[in-house]
Design a protein around this motif. Structure first.
Motif, PDB file in Angstrom:
ATOM      1  N   THR A  69      10.992 -19.366   2.912  1.00 26.86           N
ATOM      2  CA  THR A  69      10.909 -18.083   2.219  1.00 26.86           C
ATOM      3  C   THR A  69       9.482 -17.838   1.755  1.00 26.86           C
ATOM      4  O   THR A  69       8.641 -18.740   1.775  1.00 26.86           O
ATOM      5  CB  THR A  69      11.823 -18.070   0.986  1.00 26.86           C
ATOM      6  OG1 THR A  69      11.304 -18.998   0.015  1.00 26.86           O
ATOM      7  CG2 THR A  69      13.250 -18.464   1.360  1.00 26.86           C
ATOM      8  N   GLU A 114      11.489  -0.138  -3.266  1.00 22.22           N
ATOM      9  CA  GLU A 114      12.706  -0.871  -2.910  1.00 22.22           C
ATOM     10  C   GLU A 114      13.103  -0.636  -1.460  1.00 22.22           C
ATOM     11  O   GLU A 114      13.757  -1.476  -0.847  1.00 22.22           O
ATOM     12  CB  GLU A 114      13.858  -0.446  -3.828  1.00 22.22           C
ATOM     13  CG  GLU A 114      13.693  -0.843  -5.290  1.00 22.22           C
ATOM     14  CD  GLU A 114      14.026  -2.299  -5.542  1.00 22.22           C
ATOM     15  OE1 GLU A 114      14.394  -2.990  -4.572  1.00 22.22           O
ATOM     16  OE2 GLU A 114      13.910  -2.750  -6.686  1.00 22.22           O
ATOM     17  N   ALA A 115      12.682   0.489  -0.887  1.00 23.40           N
ATOM     18  CA  ALA A 115      13.080   0.823   0.486  1.00 23.40           C
ATOM     19  C   ALA A 115      12.185   0.182   1.536  1.00 23.40           C
ATOM     20  O   ALA A 115      12.490   0.260   2.738  1.00 23.40           O
ATOM     21  CB  ALA A 115      13.069   2.349   0.671  1.00 23.40           C
ATOM     22  N   GLN A 116      11.103  -0.458   1.115  1.00 25.38           N
ATOM     23  CA  GLN A 116      10.172  -1.037   2.084  1.00 25.38           C
ATOM     24  C   GLN A 116      10.760  -2.288   2.734  1.00 25.38           C
ATOM     25  O   GLN A 116      11.508  -3.036   2.116  1.00 25.38           O
ATOM     26  CB  GLN A 116       8.836  -1.378   1.409  1.00 25.38           C
ATOM     27  CG  GLN A 116       8.146  -0.195   0.764  1.00 25.38           C
ATOM     28  CD  GLN A 116       7.941   0.948   1.719  1.00 25.38           C
ATOM     29  OE1 GLN A 116       7.403   0.757   2.819  1.00 25.38           O
ATOM     30  NE2 GLN A 116       8.350   2.146   1.318  1.00 25.38           N
ATOM     31  N   ARG A 117      10.391  -2.525   4.003  1.00 27.46           N
ATOM     32  CA  ARG A 117      10.797  -3.733   4.731  1.00 27.46           C
ATOM     33  C   ARG A 117       9.588  -4.323   5.445  1.00 27.46           C
ATOM     34  O   ARG A 117       9.029  -3.679   6.324  1.00 27.46           O
ATOM     35  CB  ARG A 117      11.906  -3.408   5.744  1.00 27.46           C
ATOM     36  CG  ARG A 117      13.204  -2.975   5.083  1.00 27.46           C
ATOM     37  CD  ARG A 117      13.850  -4.121   4.293  1.00 27.46           C
ATOM     38  NE  ARG A 117      15.109  -3.705   3.676  1.00 27.46           N
ATOM     39  CZ  ARG A 117      15.206  -3.163   2.478  1.00 27.46           C
ATOM     40  NH1 ARG A 117      14.093  -2.988   1.752  1.00 27.46           N
ATOM     41  NH2 ARG A 117      16.367  -2.814   1.982  1.00 27.46           N
ATOM     42  N   PRO A 118       9.120  -5.540   5.061  1.00 29.35           N
ATOM     43  CA  PRO A 118       9.677  -6.323   3.962  1.00 29.35           C
ATOM     44  C   PRO A 118       9.342  -5.713   2.605  1.00 29.35           C
ATOM     45  O   PRO A 118       8.299  -5.089   2.436  1.00 29.35           O
ATOM     46  CB  PRO A 118       9.007  -7.690   4.132  1.00 29.35           C
ATOM     47  CG  PRO A 118       7.725  -7.382   4.820  1.00 29.35           C
ATOM     48  CD  PRO A 118       7.999  -6.222   5.738  1.00 29.35           C
ATOM     49  N   LYS A 119      10.233  -5.915   1.655  1.00 34.35           N
ATOM     50  CA  LYS A 119      10.048  -5.355   0.318  1.00 34.35           C
ATOM     51  C   LYS A 119       8.998  -6.155  -0.439  1.00 34.35           C
ATOM     52  O   LYS A 119       8.944  -7.384  -0.320  1.00 34.35           O
ATOM     53  CB  LYS A 119      11.383  -5.388  -0.425  1.00 34.35           C
ATOM     54  CG  LYS A 119      11.360  -4.732  -1.800  1.00 34.35           C
ATOM     55  CD  LYS A 119      12.756  -4.595  -2.370  1.00 34.35           C
ATOM     56  CE  LYS A 119      13.371  -5.931  -2.678  1.00 34.35           C
ATOM     57  NZ  LYS A 119      14.699  -5.799  -3.321  1.00 34.35           N
ATOM     58  N   GLU A 137      11.786 -15.995   6.776  1.00 33.83           N
ATOM     59  CA  GLU A 137      12.036 -14.637   6.316  1.00 33.83           C
ATOM     60  C   GLU A 137      10.957 -13.709   6.859  1.00 33.83           C
ATOM     61  O   GLU A 137       9.864 -14.140   7.222  1.00 33.83           O
ATOM     62  CB  GLU A 137      12.066 -14.596   4.788  1.00 33.83           C
ATOM     63  CG  GLU A 137      13.262 -15.324   4.198  1.00 33.83           C
ATOM     64  CD  GLU A 137      13.366 -15.156   2.688  1.00 33.83           C
ATOM     65  OE1 GLU A 137      12.413 -14.612   2.089  1.00 33.83           O
ATOM     66  OE2 GLU A 137      14.389 -15.561   2.115  1.00 33.83           O
ATOM     67  N   ALA A 138      11.253 -12.404   6.883  1.00 28.98           N
ATOM     68  CA  ALA A 138      10.374 -11.437   7.539  1.00 28.98           C
ATOM     69  C   ALA A 138       8.966 -11.419   6.969  1.00 28.98           C
ATOM     70  O   ALA A 138       7.989 -11.178   7.690  1.00 28.98           O
ATOM     71  CB  ALA A 138      10.994 -10.039   7.440  1.00 28.98           C
ATOM     72  N   ASP A 139       8.821 -11.689   5.670  1.00 27.86           N
ATOM     73  CA  ASP A 139       7.487 -11.586   5.070  1.00 27.86           C
ATOM     74  C   ASP A 139       6.741 -12.913   5.019  1.00 27.86           C
ATOM     75  O   ASP A 139       5.636 -12.980   4.486  1.00 27.86           O
ATOM     76  CB  ASP A 139       7.577 -10.983   3.666  1.00 27.86           C
ATOM     77  CG  ASP A 139       8.565 -11.709   2.764  1.00 27.86           C
ATOM     78  OD1 ASP A 139       9.231 -12.642   3.262  1.00 27.86           O
ATOM     79  OD2 ASP A 139       8.688 -11.343   1.584  1.00 27.86           O
TER      80      ASP A 139
END
Length: 340
Positions: free
Chosen positions: A198, A275-280, A162-164
């Motif tokens: 994850t 909530e809009a952050q990526r990764p959240k 996963e991205a984070d």
């Protein structure tokens, strides 16, 4: 004279430009020194690693009999394989026998492992100046090299992350290559069947290295919880998390809060910004971060950033006071948050 740069070492050990002579791997990262030596020996062993004649010595053994190194290096291989002499803990007591081997290295490869050596160290100077010598500096991983190592490891194992995962794992790991390898191997084994990793997997398997305590430090400081901050600091420092690393993470945390606060000041609700952050941010921290966005104004966050920069500068000038400076600065920011 061949003096390799640290970034040139991985490529060199993959395709060394000589097969006999003196090789010196040195540096503050003992795990990376060992890994470099092991990779080098695999390549020096050629097409028949099982047939290589490898002798492993400890520098302490040679302290009273340094001439043994010359004897071992010049001994003929009984079975015809490549002659490799590996010396652990190498130091200046080996300069004299290595001077003799430098002038007449024969067909043997002498591979030395040493701690960090300054430029004027006699052993390092001898190897760097020798025509048949190669000095291989092994310095702790940077953010870039560690990130590249993680991605390469997961890609080779066919594991999707996963991205984070990589940013979280980077915060957890220190700069010792041996520890990093062990942790990555553990994660690869864990994901061998699912081929997926994850953030929760990383925290579950590796959080004993201090990540949970670090999150607690950030949120206790930003949220004004002094008792929680004291417990989290004690836990992180007991896990040997570097004080300057903690200050850097506090600096990044408050810089991030300020970026988010700018969006809040434009009229967006704190939860919507998060909530809009990526990764959240992880769901377990959303409440704490939302509270911090309500507590801190932009001017207050700017002042906090300046205080952290001053603290970081002070720890670099006076490393012995790093823990005291960290505790003082974090508590001061924590009390500032508590007053809002």
């Amino acid at each position: 004279m061949v003096a390799l740069k640290a970034h040139e070492v991985p490529r060199f050990v993959g395709r060394p430009d000589m097969v006999a002579g003196i090789f010196l791997a040195y540096g503050p990262d003992a795990g990376l020194v060992r890994e470099t030596v092991q990779r080098l020996i695999r390549h020096l062993s050629g097409d028949d690693p099982e047939g290589a004649n490898i002798t492993v010595l400890d520098a302490a053994e040679l302290a009273t009999d340094p001439g043994r190194l010359v004897l071992e290096a010049r001994s003929a291989s009984l079975f015809g394989g490549k002659r490799i002499v590996r010396v652990r803990g190498a130091g200046k007591n080996l300069v004299m026998p290595l001077t003799e081997l430098r002038d007449a290295p024969g067909d043997a490869a002498i591979v030395l492992e040493a701690d960090n050596l300054p430029p004027r160290d006699a052993l390092r100077a001898l190897v760097e100046a020798a025509k048949t010598g190669r000095a291989l500096p092994c310095y702790p991983d940077s953010d870039e090299t560690l990130t590249a190592l993680m991605r390469e490891t997961f890609n080779q194992a066919g594991i999707r992350v996963e991205a984070d995962v990589v940013p979280v794992l980077r915060e957890i790991l220190g700069n010792d290559r041996e520890i990093t390898r062990r942790e990555l191997e553990k994660l690869v084994l864990f994901a061998a069947q699912t081929k997926t990793l994850t953030r929760e997997d990383v925290l579950t398997l590796c959080a004993d290295n201090g990540m949970l305590a670090i999150d607690a430090i950030l949120d206790a400081t930003g949220g004004g919880h002094a008792e929680k901050l004291e417990l989290a600091l004690n836990r992180a420092l007991a896990a040997s998390v570097n004080q300057q690393q903690l200050l850097a993470m506090l600096t990044n945390h408050f810089a991030q809060l300020r970026r988010w606060r700018a969006e809040v000041d434009e009229g967006r609700p704190p939860r919507a910004v998060l909530e809009a952050q990526r990764p959240k941010p992880h769901f377990s921290r959303l409440g704490a971060l939302e509270q911090q966005l309500r507590l801190w104004s932009d001017p207050a966050l700017a002042t906090a950033a300046e205080r952290l920069l001053v603290a970081t500068s002070e720890t670099r000038r006076r490393p012995a006071l790093a823990e005291a400076v960290l505790r003082r600065t974090a508590l001061s920011l924590c009390m500032q948050a508590a007053q809002h």
